[in-house]
Design a protein around this motif. Structure first.
Motif, PDB file in Angstrom:
ATOM      1  N   GLU A   1      22.443  10.306  81.359  1.00 35.69           N
ATOM      2  CA  GLU A   1      23.418   9.926  80.344  1.00 35.69           C
ATOM      3  C   GLU A   1      24.809   9.825  80.942  1.00 35.69           C
ATOM      4  OE1 GLU A   1      21.757  11.686  76.127  1.00 35.69           O
ATOM      5  OE2 GLU A   1      22.466  13.103  77.631  1.00 35.69           O
ATOM      6  N   GLU A   2      25.132  10.770  81.767  1.00 37.62           N
ATOM      7  CA  GLU A   2      26.444  10.736  82.410  1.00 37.62           C
ATOM      8  C   GLU A   2      26.622   9.440  83.197  1.00 37.62           C
ATOM      9  OE1 GLU A   2      26.670  14.191  84.813  1.00 37.62           O
ATOM     10  OE2 GLU A   2      27.114  15.530  83.151  1.00 37.62           O
ATOM     11  N   GLN A   3      25.620   9.149  83.965  1.00 41.45           N
ATOM     12  CA  GLN A   3      25.697   7.953  84.790  1.00 41.45           C
ATOM     13  C   GLN A   3      25.815   6.709  83.921  1.00 41.45           C
ATOM     14  OE1 GLN A   3      26.042   8.089  87.962  1.00 41.45           O
ATOM     15  NE2 GLN A   3      26.105   5.885  88.315  1.00 41.45           N
ATOM     16  N   LEU A   4      25.059   6.710  82.865  1.00 44.95           N
ATOM     17  CA  LEU A   4      25.090   5.551  81.983  1.00 44.95           C
ATOM     18  C   LEU A   4      26.461   5.405  81.337  1.00 44.95           C
ATOM     19  CD1 LEU A   4      23.584   3.231  80.817  1.00 44.95           C
ATOM     20  CD2 LEU A   4      22.627   4.725  79.068  1.00 44.95           C
ATOM     21  N   ILE A   5      27.039   6.504  80.983  1.00 46.98           N
ATOM     22  CA  ILE A   5      28.364   6.452  80.383  1.00 46.98           C
ATOM     23  C   ILE A   5      29.363   5.871  81.372  1.00 46.98           C
ATOM     24  CG2 ILE A   5      30.281   7.864  79.569  1.00 46.98           C
ATOM     25  CD1 ILE A   5      28.181   9.722  78.312  1.00 46.98           C
ATOM     26  N   VAL A   6      29.263   6.325  82.570  1.00 47.58           N
ATOM     27  CA  VAL A   6      30.182   5.822  83.593  1.00 47.58           C
ATOM     28  C   VAL A   6      30.011   4.318  83.745  1.00 47.58           C
ATOM     29  CG1 VAL A   6      30.714   5.861  86.035  1.00 47.58           C
ATOM     30  CG2 VAL A   6      30.340   7.992  84.812  1.00 47.58           C
ATOM     31  N   GLU A   7      28.768   3.923  83.839  1.00 45.36           N
ATOM     32  CA  GLU A   7      28.521   2.500  84.007  1.00 45.36           C
ATOM     33  C   GLU A   7      29.025   1.714  82.809  1.00 45.36           C
ATOM     34  OE1 GLU A   7      27.374   1.507  86.754  1.00 45.36           O
ATOM     35  OE2 GLU A   7      26.312   3.195  87.639  1.00 45.36           O
ATOM     36  N   MET A   8      28.767   2.240  81.658  1.00 46.01           N
ATOM     37  CA  MET A   8      29.170   1.514  80.462  1.00 46.01           C
ATOM     38  C   MET A   8      30.677   1.472  80.338  1.00 46.01           C
ATOM     39  SD  MET A   8      26.415   2.304  77.463  1.00 46.01           S
ATOM     40  CE  MET A   8      26.525   4.072  77.515  1.00 46.01           C
ATOM     41  N   HIS A   9      31.305   2.570  80.673  1.00 40.87           N
ATOM     42  CA  HIS A   9      32.759   2.567  80.570  1.00 40.87           C
ATOM     43  C   HIS A   9      33.363   1.601  81.564  1.00 40.87           C
ATOM     44  CE1 HIS A   9      36.943   3.935  80.678  1.00 40.87           C
ATOM     45  NE2 HIS A   9      36.724   4.369  79.466  1.00 40.87           N
ATOM     46  N   ALA A  10      32.783   1.537  82.702  1.00 42.71           N
ATOM     47  CA  ALA A  10      33.267   0.573  83.684  1.00 42.71           C
ATOM     48  C   ALA A  10      33.111  -0.836  83.153  1.00 42.71           C
ATOM     49  CB  ALA A  10      32.502   0.737  84.991  1.00 42.71           C
ATOM     50  N   ARG A  11      32.137  -0.985  82.335  1.00 40.55           N
ATOM     51  CA  ARG A  11      31.829  -2.316  81.872  1.00 40.55           C
ATOM     52  C   ARG A  11      32.599  -2.696  80.612  1.00 40.55           C
ATOM     53  NH1 ARG A  11      27.751  -4.393  78.495  1.00 40.55           N
ATOM     54  NH2 ARG A  11      27.132  -6.508  79.026  1.00 40.55           N
ATOM     55  N   MET A  12      32.714  -1.762  79.703  1.00 44.89           N
ATOM     56  CA  MET A  12      33.256  -2.149  78.413  1.00 44.89           C
ATOM     57  C   MET A  12      34.501  -1.384  78.008  1.00 44.89           C
ATOM     58  SD  MET A  12      30.379  -0.502  75.862  1.00 44.89           S
ATOM     59  CE  MET A  12      29.010  -1.420  76.539  1.00 44.89           C
ATOM     60  N   GLY A  13      34.935  -0.486  78.831  1.00 48.93           N
ATOM     61  CA  GLY A  13      36.133   0.243  78.470  1.00 48.93           C
ATOM     62  C   GLY A  13      35.867   1.283  77.397  1.00 48.93           C
ATOM     63  N   ASN A  14      36.879   1.538  76.621  1.00 48.30           N
ATOM     64  CA  ASN A  14      36.778   2.617  75.639  1.00 48.30           C
ATOM     65  C   ASN A  14      36.079   2.178  74.362  1.00 48.30           C
ATOM     66  OD1 ASN A  14      38.291   3.846  77.559  1.00 48.30           O
ATOM     67  ND2 ASN A  14      40.065   4.223  76.277  1.00 48.30           N
ATOM     68  N   LYS A  15      34.971   1.570  74.522  1.00 53.68           N
ATOM     69  CA  LYS A  15      34.196   1.146  73.353  1.00 53.68           C
ATOM     70  C   LYS A  15      33.143   2.203  73.072  1.00 53.68           C
ATOM     71  CE  LYS A  15      36.419  -2.683  72.884  1.00 53.68           C
ATOM     72  NZ  LYS A  15      37.317  -2.876  71.741  1.00 53.68           N
ATOM     73  N   TRP A  16      33.621   3.284  72.513  1.00 50.60           N
ATOM     74  CA  TRP A  16      32.755   4.445  72.365  1.00 50.60           C
ATOM     75  C   TRP A  16      31.581   4.161  71.448  1.00 50.60           C
ATOM     76  CZ3 TRP A  16      34.653   6.549  76.289  1.00 50.60           C
ATOM     77  CH2 TRP A  16      36.022   6.637  76.496  1.00 50.60           C
ATOM     78  N   ALA A  17      31.855   3.449  70.415  1.00 45.32           N
ATOM     79  CA  ALA A  17      30.776   3.169  69.469  1.00 45.32           C
ATOM     80  C   ALA A  17      29.691   2.315  70.116  1.00 45.32           C
ATOM     81  CB  ALA A  17      31.348   2.477  68.234  1.00 45.32           C
ATOM     82  N   GLN A  18      30.134   1.348  70.892  1.00 48.89           N
ATOM     83  CA  GLN A  18      29.140   0.519  71.575  1.00 48.89           C
ATOM     84  C   GLN A  18      28.350   1.340  72.580  1.00 48.89           C
ATOM     85  OE1 GLN A  18      30.572  -3.218  73.191  1.00 48.89           O
ATOM     86  NE2 GLN A  18      32.046  -3.426  71.523  1.00 48.89           N
ATOM     87  N   MET A  19      29.040   2.221  73.231  1.00 47.48           N
ATOM     88  CA  MET A  19      28.333   3.083  74.183  1.00 47.48           C
ATOM     89  C   MET A  19      27.310   3.934  73.468  1.00 47.48           C
ATOM     90  SD  MET A  19      31.235   4.469  76.769  1.00 47.48           S
ATOM     91  CE  MET A  19      32.677   3.524  77.145  1.00 47.48           C
ATOM     92  N   ALA A  20      27.724   4.429  72.334  1.00 52.93           N
ATOM     93  CA  ALA A  20      26.823   5.319  71.594  1.00 52.93           C
ATOM     94  C   ALA A  20      25.542   4.605  71.195  1.00 52.93           C
ATOM     95  CB  ALA A  20      27.542   5.869  70.368  1.00 52.93           C
ATOM     96  N   GLU A  21      25.648   3.312  70.999  1.00 50.89           N
ATOM     97  CA  GLU A  21      24.451   2.559  70.639  1.00 50.89           C
ATOM     98  C   GLU A  21      23.399   2.619  71.741  1.00 50.89           C
ATOM     99  OE1 GLU A  21      25.615  -1.380  69.743  1.00 50.89           O
ATOM    100  OE2 GLU A  21      26.902  -0.812  68.051  1.00 50.89           O
ATOM    101  N   HIS A  22      23.859   2.806  72.921  1.00 48.89           N
ATOM    102  CA  HIS A  22      22.937   2.811  74.055  1.00 48.89           C
ATOM    103  C   HIS A  22      22.572   4.209  74.511  1.00 48.89           C
ATOM    104  CE1 HIS A  22      23.527  -1.490  74.305  1.00 48.89           C
ATOM    105  NE2 HIS A  22      24.817  -1.283  74.236  1.00 48.89           N
ATOM    106  N   LEU A  23      23.078   5.165  73.809  1.00 49.87           N
ATOM    107  CA  LEU A  23      22.728   6.554  74.105  1.00 49.87           C
ATOM    108  C   LEU A  23      22.150   7.170  72.843  1.00 49.87           C
ATOM    109  CD1 LEU A  23      25.803   7.657  76.220  1.00 49.87           C
ATOM    110  CD2 LEU A  23      23.461   7.524  77.012  1.00 49.87           C
ATOM    111  N   PRO A  24      20.899   7.018  72.662  1.00 52.79           N
ATOM    112  CA  PRO A  24      20.262   7.506  71.438  1.00 52.79           C
ATOM    113  C   PRO A  24      20.554   8.977  71.206  1.00 52.79           C
ATOM    114  CG  PRO A  24      18.720   6.236  72.754  1.00 52.79           C
ATOM    115  CD  PRO A  24      19.943   6.426  73.594  1.00 52.79           C
ATOM    116  N   GLY A  25      20.957   9.259  70.002  1.00 53.75           N
ATOM    117  CA  GLY A  25      21.218  10.642  69.655  1.00 53.75           C
ATOM    118  C   GLY A  25      22.611  11.120  69.999  1.00 53.75           C
TER     119      GLY A  25
END
Length: 467
Positions: free
Chosen positions: A109-133
């Motif tokens: 999850e940590e790694q995915l967050i890093v990757e996602m943040h690198a990709r989409m910035g502070n789009k927390w809600a979008q990130m959350a969609e890809h991190l179930p739960g």
DNA sequence: AAGGGGTGCAACCGCTGCGGG
DNA sequence: TCCCGCAGCGGTTGCACCCCT
């Protein structure tokens, strides 16, 4: 205090009175948290603020069971819960809804967050969609904590070797290495003048910025200004995601000169997203987040802006959206795979010439903190061996290179004017985005075709590579 | 043991977008 | 077209807990 509590008990509900009668006695702090954030409606009650009690949770859960999610403002009407709709929604979303995953983030999850943040910035809600739960709030908190940690450690925002799946440069402009035609097409696209580029990129807002006017110096000022802001504030990490990775860059980073004191290991900076269990093998990405550079040490991140490299693009219709892209990551064998694979053929970045070692994730395997520690060690040992020469002028980054000034704009290097200053490749130059881009592109047979002065580029590259 | 600072989490606040009237 | 209410999002704040001195 008593009056306030009495005001709570005035809130009645025909069905839940018994259940709710004890709510406000249960929360000693409730009276102190009566606030003004949410305007009360209807029953003349004063809305409560502050921590939720278990009883309140029970009320909300019960309400959702009966009425379903949504209509949060009616919660207060249908129950005696003296919480505004916003508060209810938040409580439900972040704590009460089913299938919430609690506890620390896993390494994946940590790694995915890093990757996602690198990709989409502070789009927390979008990130959350890809991190179930996981909730956006959780991710946001995690990230902010991480930023603080990295700031303290003097580390860049992104761990070394972070491969980002489809940052817009790799996504939009990197051709498949297996398809010469496509490659050439990309090159043609990027070498196009104003009009054609506009046609081809008319759905890409960022590309529009790049190509809307060949008067780059003018049209790109806002972008360049952002860059200079980033660089000026040491926000190297903002630059990172835009950088096409390439083995040569990596090699340059890892020259003995830079890391002579680093503990010997294989490519310690290489962490490939393809190694990530949540990503499919087809999604090797070669956008490397360069490791820490002392000119950009800080991980400062403007809070409200997405990463520069994560500029949200209006994707052309033939490309999968951010969401679908991540769906693909997390569920590599979705029915969309074929389509996405074919899309990948077109848009994915070229595979690295230097394959990451199998244990490239080893440093990651111990978790982000270990990675950071590892990186800090390397950084400490290499810190003294290079100096900064980054030149920032009036909102644009003028990169003295071979007597020319090049405005660096997220990958587009534009020659603008002659300069007398002789560019000497120092470490800080080596890690500069423009240099990275150039070296990467040049090495890949100029397939991206942005750089217009190949001779000076060659010189820079040879210097860069110690030639 | 006490207190001061750091950390992490929960919740609030303000803004924005959207849909309905 | 405008206004209003609502939902959602991202940034910020408050607070409890922990650790160190």
């Amino acid at each position: 205090m008593v009056e306030r509590e009495m005001s709570y008990t005035m809130v009645t509900d025909e069905s839940d009175d018994a259940m709710y009668s004890s709510i406000y006695n249960e929360s000693p702090s409730a009276a102190d948290n009566i606030g003004s954030g949410c305007t009360s409606r209807g029953k003349g009650s004063v809305l409560k603020k502050g921590p939720w009690t278990s009883t309140e949770d029970g009320i909300l859960i019960d309400y959702v069971k009966r009425h379903g999610e949504g209509n949060w403002n009616t919660v207060q009407k249908h129950t005696s819960l003296a919480r505004c709709g916003k508060s209810c929604r938040l409580r439900w979303a972040n704590h009460l809804r089913p299938n919430l995953k609690k506890g620390a983030f896993s390494k994946e999850e940590e790694q995915l967050i890093v990757e996602m943040h690198a990709r989409m910035g502070n789009k927390w809600a979008q990130m959350a969609e890809h991190l179930p739960g996981r909730t956006d709030n959780e991710i946001k908190n995690y990230w902010n904590t991480r930023i603080k940690r990295r700031q303290r450690a003097g580390l860049p925002l992104y761990p070394p070797g972070t491969h980002v799946e489809d940052l817009h440069w790799s996504q939009e402009y990197h051709p498949s290495t297996s398809n010469v035609t496509d490659r050439r097409r990309h090159q043609d696209i990027l070498q196009l003048g104003n009009s054609k580029a506009n046609v081809l990129f008319d759905d890409l807002t960022f590309a529009n910025v790049l190509f809307e006017d060949l008067n780059f110096a003018t049209s790109l000022l806002p972008v360049a200004s952002d860059i200079s802001d980033m660089l000026g504030t040491g926000a190297s990490s903002y630059m990172s995601p835009i950088l096409p990775s390439h083995s040569n860059i990596r090699q340059a980073f890892q020259s003995p000169e830079h890391f002579q004191n680093a503990a010997p290991q294989k490519n310690p900076r290489s962490c490939s997203i393809s190694d990530h269990p949540m990503y499919g093998n087809n999604h090797r990405t070669d956008v490397m987040i360069p490791e820490s550079h002392h000119t950009f040490t800080d991980g400062m991140v403007p809070t409200s802006k997405p990463l520069f490299g994560a500029v949200k693009l209006e994707l052309p219709s033939f490309q999968y959206s951010e969401t679908s892209g991540f769906d693909q990551w997390t569920t590599p064998s979705t029915p969309q795979s074929d389509l996405l694979d074919s899309v990948d053929t077109y848009i994915q970045s070229p595979p690295p010439l230097e394959i990451d070692e199998p244990d490239c994730f080893s440093s990651c395997d111990t978790g982000l903190l270990d990675m950071l520690l590892h990186e800090a060690k390397i950084k400490a040992s290499a810190k003294h061996s290079f100096s900064s020469t980054t030149c920032i002028t009036n909102g644009t980054q003028n990169v003295p290179r071979g007597g020319e000034t090049h405005i660096v704009t997220s990958g587009a290097v534009v020659k603008t004017e002659e300069m007398d200053e002789v560019w000497e490749p120092k470490r800080a130059d080596v890690i500069r985005p423009d240099v990275l881009l150039e070296s990467s592109w040049q090495d890949q047979q100029s397939r991206f075709g942005i750089v217009r002065d190949s001779s000076s580029l060659s010189d820079a590259l040879s210097l860069l590579l110690g030639g």
